[in-house]
Scaffold this motif. Structure first.
Motif, PDB file in Angstrom:
ATOM      1  N   TYR A  73       0.839  -1.203   0.000  1.00 48.38           N
ATOM      2  CA  TYR A  73       0.000   0.000   0.000  1.00 48.38           C
ATOM      3  C   TYR A  73       0.874   1.253   0.000  1.00 48.38           C
ATOM      4  CZ  TYR A  73      -3.723  -3.163   1.705  1.00 48.38           C
ATOM      5  OH  TYR A  73      -4.625  -4.186   1.876  1.00 48.38           O
ATOM      6  N   ALA A  74       1.904   1.251   0.860  1.00 49.62           N
ATOM      7  CA  ALA A  74       2.799   2.418   0.932  1.00 49.62           C
ATOM      8  C   ALA A  74       3.552   2.597  -0.384  1.00 49.62           C
ATOM      9  CB  ALA A  74       3.779   2.253   2.088  1.00 49.62           C
ATOM     10  N   GLY A  75       3.983   1.502  -0.989  1.00 49.30           N
ATOM     11  CA  GLY A  75       4.665   1.584  -2.285  1.00 49.30           C
ATOM     12  C   GLY A  75       3.762   2.164  -3.359  1.00 49.30           C
ATOM     13  N   MET A  76       2.482   1.770  -3.341  1.00 42.70           N
ATOM     14  CA  MET A  76       1.542   2.342  -4.300  1.00 42.70           C
ATOM     15  C   MET A  76       1.337   3.825  -4.032  1.00 42.70           C
ATOM     16  SD  MET A  76      -1.335  -0.597  -5.085  1.00 42.70           S
ATOM     17  CE  MET A  76      -1.814  -0.934  -3.405  1.00 42.70           C
ATOM     18  N   GLY A  77       1.338   4.211  -2.740  1.00 46.36           N
ATOM     19  CA  GLY A  77       1.229   5.628  -2.398  1.00 46.36           C
ATOM     20  C   GLY A  77       2.400   6.425  -2.944  1.00 46.36           C
ATOM     21  N   VAL A  78       3.594   5.876  -2.831  1.00 42.82           N
ATOM     22  CA  VAL A  78       4.793   6.537  -3.369  1.00 42.82           C
ATOM     23  C   VAL A  78       4.714   6.621  -4.886  1.00 42.82           C
ATOM     24  CG1 VAL A  78       7.291   6.245  -3.689  1.00 42.82           C
ATOM     25  CG2 VAL A  78       6.272   5.954  -1.419  1.00 42.82           C
ATOM     26  N   LEU A  79       4.306   5.538  -5.519  1.00 40.20           N
ATOM     27  CA  LEU A  79       4.195   5.522  -6.979  1.00 40.20           C
ATOM     28  C   LEU A  79       3.188   6.563  -7.472  1.00 40.20           C
ATOM     29  CD1 LEU A  79       5.036   4.076  -9.634  1.00 40.20           C
ATOM     30  CD2 LEU A  79       3.050   2.599  -9.291  1.00 40.20           C
ATOM     31  N   LEU A  80       2.012   6.579  -6.875  1.00 44.81           N
ATOM     32  CA  LEU A  80       1.008   7.563  -7.298  1.00 44.81           C
ATOM     33  C   LEU A  80       1.454   8.988  -6.986  1.00 44.81           C
ATOM     34  CD1 LEU A  80      -2.432   5.907  -6.529  1.00 44.81           C
ATOM     35  CD2 LEU A  80      -1.415   6.421  -8.745  1.00 44.81           C
ATOM     36  N   TYR A  81       2.125   9.163  -5.863  1.00 50.20           N
ATOM     37  CA  TYR A  81       2.617  10.492  -5.518  1.00 50.20           C
ATOM     38  C   TYR A  81       3.572  11.011  -6.586  1.00 50.20           C
ATOM     39  CZ  TYR A  81       4.426  14.406  -2.867  1.00 50.20           C
ATOM     40  OH  TYR A  81       4.770  15.670  -2.472  1.00 50.20           O
ATOM     41  N   SER A  82       4.355  10.108  -7.180  1.00 50.07           N
ATOM     42  CA  SER A  82       5.308  10.544  -8.206  1.00 50.07           C
ATOM     43  C   SER A  82       4.603  11.051  -9.467  1.00 50.07           C
ATOM     44  CB  SER A  82       6.276   9.410  -8.552  1.00 50.07           C
ATOM     45  OG  SER A  82       5.600   8.358  -9.195  1.00 50.07           O
ATOM     46  N   PHE A  83       3.338  10.685  -9.647  1.00 46.63           N
ATOM     47  CA  PHE A  83       2.552  11.183 -10.784  1.00 46.63           C
ATOM     48  C   PHE A  83       1.620  12.310 -10.357  1.00 46.63           C
ATOM     49  CE2 PHE A  83       3.532   6.821 -12.094  1.00 46.63           C
ATOM     50  CZ  PHE A  83       4.079   7.073 -13.339  1.00 46.63           C
TER      51      PHE A  83
ATOM     52  N   TYR B 117      -7.905   2.263  -2.431  1.00 48.61           N
ATOM     53  CA  TYR B 117      -7.891   3.314  -3.448  1.00 48.61           C
ATOM     54  C   TYR B 117      -8.304   4.656  -2.857  1.00 48.61           C
ATOM     55  CZ  TYR B 117      -7.643  -0.695  -6.606  1.00 48.61           C
ATOM     56  OH  TYR B 117      -7.285  -1.853  -7.225  1.00 48.61           O
ATOM     57  N   MET B 118      -9.250   4.647  -1.906  1.00 46.14           N
ATOM     58  CA  MET B 118      -9.632   5.904  -1.247  1.00 46.14           C
ATOM     59  C   MET B 118      -8.458   6.464  -0.445  1.00 46.14           C
ATOM     60  SD  MET B 118     -13.664   5.413  -0.147  1.00 46.14           S
ATOM     61  CE  MET B 118     -13.213   5.290   1.518  1.00 46.14           C
ATOM     62  N   ALA B 119      -7.741   5.583   0.253  1.00 44.38           N
ATOM     63  CA  ALA B 119      -6.579   6.039   1.020  1.00 44.38           C
ATOM     64  C   ALA B 119      -5.491   6.556   0.080  1.00 44.38           C
ATOM     65  CB  ALA B 119      -6.048   4.901   1.887  1.00 44.38           C
ATOM     66  N   LEU B 120      -5.336   5.906  -1.067  1.00 45.29           N
ATOM     67  CA  LEU B 120      -4.348   6.366  -2.047  1.00 45.29           C
ATOM     68  C   LEU B 120      -4.690   7.760  -2.567  1.00 45.29           C
ATOM     69  CD1 LEU B 120      -3.703   3.079  -4.029  1.00 45.29           C
ATOM     70  CD2 LEU B 120      -2.049   4.313  -2.603  1.00 45.29           C
ATOM     71  N   ALA B 121      -5.981   8.040  -2.712  1.00 47.50           N
ATOM     72  CA  ALA B 121      -6.399   9.374  -3.155  1.00 47.50           C
ATOM     73  C   ALA B 121      -5.966  10.424  -2.136  1.00 47.50           C
ATOM     74  CB  ALA B 121      -7.908   9.411  -3.366  1.00 47.50           C
ATOM     75  N   ALA B 122      -6.007  10.072  -0.861  1.00 49.47           N
ATOM     76  CA  ALA B 122      -5.541  11.004   0.170  1.00 49.47           C
ATOM     77  C   ALA B 122      -4.018  11.124   0.137  1.00 49.47           C
ATOM     78  CB  ALA B 122      -6.007  10.537   1.548  1.00 49.47           C
ATOM     79  N   ALA B 123      -3.327  10.019  -0.130  1.00 53.23           N
ATOM     80  CA  ALA B 123      -1.864  10.032  -0.152  1.00 53.23           C
ATOM     81  C   ALA B 123      -1.319  10.908  -1.279  1.00 53.23           C
ATOM     82  CB  ALA B 123      -1.324   8.609  -0.286  1.00 53.23           C
ATOM     83  N   ILE B 124      -2.039  10.998  -2.377  1.00 57.59           N
ATOM     84  CA  ILE B 124      -1.599  11.840  -3.492  1.00 57.59           C
ATOM     85  C   ILE B 124      -1.483  13.298  -3.051  1.00 57.59           C
ATOM     86  CG2 ILE B 124      -2.319  12.787  -5.722  1.00 57.59           C
ATOM     87  CD1 ILE B 124      -3.496  10.046  -6.358  1.00 57.59           C
ATOM     88  N   ASN B 125      -2.318  13.691  -2.104  1.00 61.96           N
ATOM     89  CA  ASN B 125      -2.331  15.084  -1.651  1.00 61.96           C
ATOM     90  C   ASN B 125      -1.370  15.363  -0.505  1.00 61.96           C
ATOM     91  OD1 ASN B 125      -4.365  16.041  -3.456  1.00 61.96           O
ATOM     92  ND2 ASN B 125      -5.808  14.792  -2.297  1.00 61.96           N
ATOM     93  N   ALA B 126      -0.564  14.383  -0.127  1.00 62.38           N
ATOM     94  CA  ALA B 126       0.398  14.587   0.959  1.00 62.38           C
ATOM     95  C   ALA B 126       1.452  15.611   0.536  1.00 62.38           C
ATOM     96  CB  ALA B 126       1.058  13.255   1.314  1.00 62.38           C
ATOM     97  N   PRO B 127       2.025  16.324   1.498  1.00 56.47           N
ATOM     98  CA  PRO B 127       3.035  17.331   1.157  1.00 56.47           C
ATOM     99  C   PRO B 127       4.355  16.759   0.636  1.00 56.47           C
ATOM    100  CG  PRO B 127       2.211  17.660   3.402  1.00 56.47           C
ATOM    101  CD  PRO B 127       1.648  16.383   2.905  1.00 56.47           C
ATOM    102  N   SER B 128       4.672  15.514   0.995  1.00 57.05           N
ATOM    103  CA  SER B 128       5.931  14.925   0.535  1.00 57.05           C
ATOM    104  C   SER B 128       5.729  13.434   0.273  1.00 57.05           C
ATOM    105  CB  SER B 128       7.032  15.113   1.581  1.00 57.05           C
ATOM    106  OG  SER B 128       6.774  14.292   2.706  1.00 57.05           O
ATOM    107  N   VAL B 129       6.687  12.848  -0.428  1.00 54.86           N
ATOM    108  CA  VAL B 129       6.608  11.434  -0.747  1.00 54.86           C
ATOM    109  C   VAL B 129       6.682  10.585   0.522  1.00 54.86           C
ATOM    110  CG1 VAL B 129       9.069  11.117  -1.219  1.00 54.86           C
ATOM    111  CG2 VAL B 129       7.405   9.669  -2.366  1.00 54.86           C
ATOM    112  N   GLY B 130       7.502  11.001   1.474  1.00 54.99           N
ATOM    113  CA  GLY B 130       7.611  10.273   2.740  1.00 54.99           C
ATOM    114  C   GLY B 130       6.305  10.280   3.513  1.00 54.99           C
TER     115      GLY B 130
END
Length: 189
Positions: free
Chosen positions: A56-66, A140-153
């Motif tokens: 899940y965290a890896g997917m968050g990082v991947l989506l954050y990069s886009f 997927y809902m949590a990933l949508a929130a992760a995209i809006n995080a201030p940093s990749v970490g």
């Protein structure tokens, strides 16, 4: 990131645990944790969930990069298109032989069976990784929130906190299985 965001992620995991119980509960029941005892059992359960949540965290990082691709104007069209595809996929699932299958579905199914047949701690870690690849609307809902995080970490941390919120119910299901299984009957001759 604000503490509120992490509390929201944890609450989303906790509140969504009923969804987890319905969707992943059956997976938890086939896990061979009952074949282990003591600290080895708890280590194996921890490794399994670490693998799942790390995906899940890896997917968050991947989506954050886009992240830059998710502009509000483009997001509107992506949302409508994705919604239409999900609707079509749902309707097709009612027609025998016409359901949509994920490209990695067979890979996950085949390898998950392999790892479950050898219940070592490392095999259970890999089973958790494969479980993390299964489709899940709550993730997927949590990933949508992760995209809006201030940093990749912080995007990764948000997904770890969300995953931690799912643990109480999933571990309870694992423990409940042991309580509900009938005791072994010894037959004397």
């Amino acid at each position: 990131m604000q503490t509120f965001t992490f509390i929201m992620a944890l609450t989303m995991g906790l509140a969504g645990s009923l969804h987890c119980a319905g969707m992943c509960g059956p997976i938890m029941w086939v896990m061979p944790f009952q074949a282990m005892q003591g600290m080895r059992k708890w280590l194996t359960i921890a490794l399994y969930h670490t693998g799942r949540i790390s995906v899940y965290a890896g997917m968050g990082v991947l989506l954050y990069s886009f992240r830059s691709s998710f502009t509000p104007q483009l997001q509107q069209y992506i949302s409508i298109g994705t919604g239409a595809l999900l609707l079509v996929a749902g309707l097709l699932s009612f027609i025998p032989g016409k359901g949509i299958r994920l490209p990695w579905g067979n890979f996950v199914r085949n390898h998950l069976g392999h790892f479950l047949s050898k219940p070592t701690p490392m095999h259970m870690l890999m089973a958790g990784v494969l479980n993390g690849l299964l489709p899940c609307g709550l993730v997927y809902m949590a990933l949508a929130a992760a995209i809006n995080a201030p940093s990749v970490g912080e995007a990764a941390a948000l997904m770890y906190v969300f995953g931690a919120g799912t643990l109480p119910v999933l571990i309870s299901i694992t423990l409940l299985k042991q309580k509900l299984l009938p005791a072994r009957v010894t037959v004397f001759r």
